[in-house]
Structure formats: C-alpha cells, structure tokens
Design an enzyme around this catalytic site. Sequence first.
Site, mmCIF file in Angstrom:
data_model
loop_
_atom_site.group_PDB
_atom_site.id
_atom_site.type_symbol
_atom_site.label_atom_id
_atom_site.label_comp_id
_atom_site.label_asym_id
_atom_site.label_seq_id
_atom_site.Cartn_x
_atom_site.Cartn_y
_atom_site.Cartn_z
ATOM 1 N N ASP A 56 -2.675 -1.011 12.953
ATOM 2 C CA ASP A 56 -3.046 0.136 12.125
ATOM 3 C C ASP A 56 -4.350 0.760 12.584
ATOM 4 O OD1 ASP A 56 -4.094 -2.350 11.277
ATOM 5 O OD2 ASP A 56 -4.663 -1.543 9.335
ATOM 6 N N TRP A 105 -7.221 -14.295 11.175
ATOM 7 C CA TRP A 105 -7.235 -12.834 11.289
ATOM 8 C C TRP A 105 -8.634 -12.266 11.508
ATOM 9 C CZ3 TRP A 105 -9.533 -9.013 8.262
ATOM 10 C CH2 TRP A 105 -10.155 -9.438 7.079
ATOM 11 N N TRP A 129 -0.702 -2.807 8.590
ATOM 12 C CA TRP A 129 -1.137 -2.505 7.229
ATOM 13 C C TRP A 129 -0.959 -0.998 7.004
ATOM 14 C CZ3 TRP A 129 -2.022 -6.748 4.452
ATOM 15 C CH2 TRP A 129 -2.366 -7.932 5.131
ATOM 16 N N TYR A 132 -3.997 -5.929 15.100
ATOM 17 C CA TYR A 132 -3.758 -5.067 13.946
ATOM 18 C C TYR A 132 -3.438 -3.653 14.438
ATOM 19 C CZ TYR A 132 -5.092 -8.364 10.262
ATOM 20 O OH TYR A 132 -5.121 -9.416 9.382
ATOM 21 N N ASP A 149 -6.913 -14.297 1.107
ATOM 22 C CA ASP A 149 -8.001 -13.603 1.804
ATOM 23 C C ASP A 149 -8.826 -12.750 0.844
ATOM 24 O OD1 ASP A 149 -5.586 -12.035 1.550
ATOM 25 O OD2 ASP A 149 -6.584 -10.478 2.710
ATOM 26 N N GLU A 150 -10.038 -12.454 1.271
ATOM 27 C CA GLU A 150 -10.915 -11.458 0.655
ATOM 28 C C GLU A 150 -11.037 -11.629 -0.851
ATOM 29 O OE1 GLU A 150 -10.397 -7.855 3.885
ATOM 30 O OE2 GLU A 150 -9.007 -7.916 2.195
ATOM 31 N N GLU A 181 -2.246 1.250 4.477
ATOM 32 C CA GLU A 181 -3.092 2.085 3.630
ATOM 33 C C GLU A 181 -2.965 3.557 3.996
ATOM 34 O OE1 GLU A 181 -5.418 -1.885 3.688
ATOM 35 O OE2 GLU A 181 -4.078 -0.754 4.987
ATOM 36 N N ARG A 208 0.835 -1.203 0.000
ATOM 37 C CA ARG A 208 0.000 0.000 0.000
ATOM 38 C C ARG A 208 0.870 1.252 0.000
ATOM 39 N NH1 ARG A 208 -3.038 -4.006 2.334
ATOM 40 N NH2 ARG A 208 -4.872 -4.427 1.015
#
Length: 776
Positions: free
Chosen positions: A443, A416, A491, A441, A349-350, A493, A185
């Site tokens: 973030d 997760w 993460w 996490y 994932d996702e 972003e 990211r």
Amino acid sequence: MKISLFLLLLTLSASPFTSGAQKSAQQNALFPYPQQVSWGKETFTFNNETQLIYTNNDAKKVAHYFSDFIQPATGYLPSLLTTEEARLQYKLANSANKIAFLLLEKSSEEAVEGSYHLTIDANKVTASASSEVGLFYAAQTLRQLFSSDIESRMPINKAQWLLPSVDIIDAPRFKHRGMHLDVSRHFFDVTFVKRYIDWLAFHKINYFQWHLTDDQGWRIEIKQFPKLTSVGGHRAQTVVGHTYDYQSVFDNKSHGGFYTQAQIKEVLAYAKELHVEVIPEVGVPGHSTAFLAAYPEYSCHKNLVKVEQRFGIFEEVLCPTEDTFTMLAKVYQEVATLFPSKYIHIGGDEVIKKQWLESDFVQQLMKEQGLTNGEEVQSYFIKRVSQIITGLDKTLIGWDEIIEGGIAKDAVIMSWRGIEGGIASSEAGHDVIMSPYQYTYLDAYQSRSVDEPKAIHGYLPLKMVYGYDPVPADLSPQHQQHILGAQGALWTEYIESPRHAEYMLLPRLSALAEVFWTQPTNKNWSRYSANVDHIITRYQKMGLNPSTSAFTASTKIDVVKSGELTVNLTADIAGKNIFYTIDGSEPAPYSKATYLYKNAITVTQPVLIRVAVESAQGRTLFSEVNVALAPHKALGKKISFAAPPKTGEERLLDGIMAYQQYYNVDDFAVFYDEDLDAIIDFEQATEFSQVQLGIDTGKHRQLQPPVSVEVLVSNDGINWQSLLRLTPTQIKGPLLTLDFEQVKMQFLRVIAINAKNSTDPQIPKLPLYIDEIAVY
C-alpha cells in the site's frame, strides 16, 4: 510402475537441453523464476489436435483446470484421456502432440511441497510432480510459457500456439508464501476476493490472510453476536484525504458490508481448489472500535462508541475481564468451525494501553497477577486468547507486538515492524513469518511520480521489493529454521476500488512472489527487470490494471556550491530513454522544450524539472516525476538550532522543495516537540532579500502549518534585527515567500512557531514539517 519424482529429477539432471541456448526475452519472463531452467531450440505446437492426458483423478483436476483456462483464448476443446487411456498412450510409440499431467509416487527424500518438473520438446509437454499442488504449479508455469494472448477471455484468431522447448526443475524456497488483504478499511465483495485468490495462485502464493476486523468495520458474520455486523459492519462516513491531514474532511457517505458464513464457505471452497489456504484474522485486543460499537460492555469504560470514520491507531481496547474471554471463546469457536486452516491470526498490534491503566478493574487485575505495566497486561490478554485458540486445535499467529511482555507459548510471530521482532522470536524458538513493512507492504507509494494515486505513506519501488531476503543475514542456521517464509500485505485505508488495488499489487506481487519462491542464487534483477514489460503486458491481457511506476526515473541532487546544484537521472529499469524539461512544460515527444537525458544537469536558477521515461513501444512518455530545485545562497552553509529537529536536519538546506511530489516524511525536517529556530551562518556578510520556506506537500497530504514565521538578521549572531513576521492569516502553503528590503548580513535566523504550542483547542497537536529554507 510408478517412479518417484526425486529419482526422476536425478535422471533429468543430465538433460540434453542447454542453458546457453538462444532464447527470447519472452522466455525469460517467468515469475517467480524457477530454480533450474534449460532452454532448447525447438518449439512445441499446440493446436486443435493436442490431447491432454493424466495419470489419476488428482492429476485429472489439474488437466481439467488447464483445459478450462485455455479454451476462451484458443477456442479449442482438447480431449482429455482417462487414467487407463493415458497409461495406454504412454505404452505406444507415438505419443506426439500431447500435454501430460503425471502424478508420481512421492519419494521420502522430498521435503518441499509444491515441487514439479516440466519439460517441453517438439513432440510433447510433460508436467510431473509428486503432489497435486506441484502439478498445479507446473500448470501455472506452462501458462506463462504461452504468449500473453493466452490470458484473453475472448477468442484469439490463431490456428496454433507455439511453446518454447525447455526443461524446468522447480521447488519453492519457503513453505509459507503469503499475501494479506484488508477488507475492514474498505469492503471488497466476494467476487473481488475470489479474483484476488486467482492472482495469488497464479503467483504460486499459498496463504491468504483475510483481515476481517478492525476499527472501521467488522466483516465476518458471527451468529451468536449479530450486532458485530449489523452495528460494527457499517460506518457513517469516511475521511477524505489523508487521515492525518491538518484539516479533516469527510465524504458524508455510509460505508459497510460483511460476509455471511455461507459466502465465507464459498470463498474457502474456491481457494481450496486453487491450493490457497485462507487464514482468518480477527484482531484483539486493540483495533476494536467496531467490536465495541456493537458491544460496549466489553470495554473497560462501558461507554458508547461509534465505528471509526478515520484511519490510524485508536484507544478503544477490549477489557481483560472473564466476560470478554468468554465472548471471545464463542467468537473464535465460530471462526475455527468455518476455517479449516490450522492458523488463526489474532492481530495483537498497536494496542494503546491508556484505557487499561485508567481502569480500576485492570489495576486490581495487575495486583492479582503480578503485572507491572501495560505490556504485561497485553501479554496476559494474548496468553488467555492463546489458550482459547489452542483449545480449538489451532495455532495462533500474531503481529510482533505480542512478544512484548512475554510471548504466548507456541505462537507464530508475524514480524511487520522490521526484522528485529522476527530475529528475537526465532532465537527464542518461535516460528516466524517475515512481513517487514519496509519491503512487503504494497500500500506504499511505488515511485516519486506526480501520477501516483493516493497511498498511505512510505516508498516501496519494485526494485526494493525484489531485493528483499526474508532470512536475516546474521541469523544462525539453527534459528533460520524457524523462518517459515514471508508475507506481503495490502492495507486499504486509501484503496477504495478493485482497479486501485490492482494498481498497487501489480507488478510488485510478481517481485514478491520471487522473494518467496526463488532461491537467492537464482534471483537476478537484470533478468527480472528486463522482462517487466512482458509481465505488465500479461497482466493487461488478463484485464488488470498494473502500474508502470517501475519505469519512473529517479533523481539524485548534489550540492556543488552556494547557488549551484547538479541533477543526475537514472531508471531502475535499464534501456529506457529518459526525457526532461526545465521550463515547467510537460515532457512530450518532438517538443523543442524536451531534452533527451545524457549527462548530469547543472542548475543555477530556481527551476522545475519534469522528467518522463519512454515506454517500451517508444514515442509515449509516462510516469512523470517533478522536482522543484532551489539553488540558493545558503546551500552548503552551516546551520544551527535552538533545538534540532528529530529527523531530517539535512533537508533544510539541500536545494529540493517537496511540494511538487507526494508526501514523504524523509523530505522534511520534522519538529515533534519544538519550534523551528534556525541560524544560518554565511561566513561573511552576504546580500539577500528573500527567504522561501517549504511548509507543505503538494499532493495527497495537508501538513500542519506554523502559526507564525519570523525572519531576523545579524552581523554578530548576538544582536538580532527582525525583518518580517507572518501571522496565521498570512501563512498558506505549500511554499511561503518572505520578501523584504535587501540587506547585507552574515547571519540569518528563521523562527517558525509550532502549532502544538497554540492555545487554540481546534488545532491538532501534529508535528511541524519544514522542507527547505531557501535564501535569495
């Protein structure tokens, strides 16, 4: 004659040191906290005459590491004795003023890699372990026993340094103690990655998961497929603000970068010296926009796509063709050759299955393989990739979505989305690494302070990190054996710079390290939190940018009755004075408008309470949190809906406006598929002339407003009179105020039309958020 560490620990269990000895708060500031600690009353003086000794070449590495570390601050260049000289010294009667690093014979009874024993008395310091990594961890603990000045990379004018006498017997709770870094990211250079590994080693974290690929950028050089980095490694621009903002804005600046294989080897060699194993994550089949921007032929649609400029979950997915698996075999071959780790993380994932289910090829594949849905297609894909990874003599790790449709044989599951995936996988016989986002996490926001920098979402304060236990309480002892350990994640972003990354990591990384290392019976929030000041000071002496968010006060608001609220202020870190103002001014020392919090505050008028906490040194206030309170007439009254919100119904009449704080979905009633159509029953005719509606957040997020808002009244709940209606041009957040002639009515109805029902194709289909219906 060598003695085993196991026998040594038994011998030392009858230590003359006593845990009841007086000790300073500084002594307590060890993180992660050891399993057994006994403090003495003496001190060891480290000075220019102190010698470092070691037993063999492996111990020599640790001694040299320690010598290199202490030189900048102390200015000392201690002599290091060779193996033979060290043995001779230990035969002599006078062994004072020495720091010994002893590598001992490993006993068959020892099971945990990284165990060590550290003892300090007035004459000497002895660090002993049966492995080099154990000795290295002893050196990290010894480092923390020095004053935080030792972290300076510039000389400190001291003639000597004092160490407290102590006896420490220590070993890690889990063998997998991991931390992740997303460089897709936002790209971080080799220098930063090395510093990141430094921090992990200092916290006795032994695995580094390097998140190298995602929709926003491919960061690892693959020589057989150069366009992965030349095309997939760069994006034209990046969204400014939150990716789910109602109106997206972009920075018009290209962003990119990747690591050459030579640079990766450099990082791996560096990590090896610090006993950190680097796990590469090269994710498939979803989060593949950057991959397909470079090689669109591996999609099902074959269309050209661009490296993603927003953050989130996207439809681009690798097509499960033989060509795709042939390519992936070559990609993972290069990855496996580069990385000595036994693990390769493949993401998983996702995955949005839309492109698969619309593909004629995939439909035919499903018939041939007997697959009935998208989850089974995903399982087929993961199992094919698992065959590739296994063929490279590596072990596959995947996020917990890979259990959907059937788990690949021998896969390790990284749980997760919560703990459920970890429980199900361990009960199915799979090894598990616990990484639930709610606790690990980093973030997420650290406090409710208005000073917090932009983050992704969610709320993860220091105390919540510290309180996590990776072993689910209801998991049987048999299945607990499959919990290899736990892992944190960063993460990026919304983390664009090293300083921001430091802020998000620290001091939460110290709490997470204790989750990984320290036995639950030795964890103690009171002990740990009392030393957060010292921990933060040490980070600052390291030149880092730790957050002070842990000191932010928390607010608890109770509805007493219509028109009245009570406010209670607390702080997770005990012993700090809490100050507040109620006139909207900034809390400041000696200001007449600033009050010391002692008892609950009663609020009967709309007010902005601004709260700050005193620093460790006093006089300075920081970590301000603001709460806009609305003690209105509808508090405590019954509310009904044409269609209730999916979540947060209680937020509509709690007297708290969300716009003075960062975005938190829990502050809002959320209407995903419906309009707000709410009726408030005052139980008797009541006078009012104003309705306020919270529709947005005040910092970092821009929520979608309704396209119209209408206020209606009735005395029977059947026949309604419209008082006021706002059109789109009149609707501007974060707070709508609707004034009208005073009425006296029993029922109030508020209708806010969700923009998802709009015919305007420019309006994205996002949820409608309402945080309060205040009536005056």
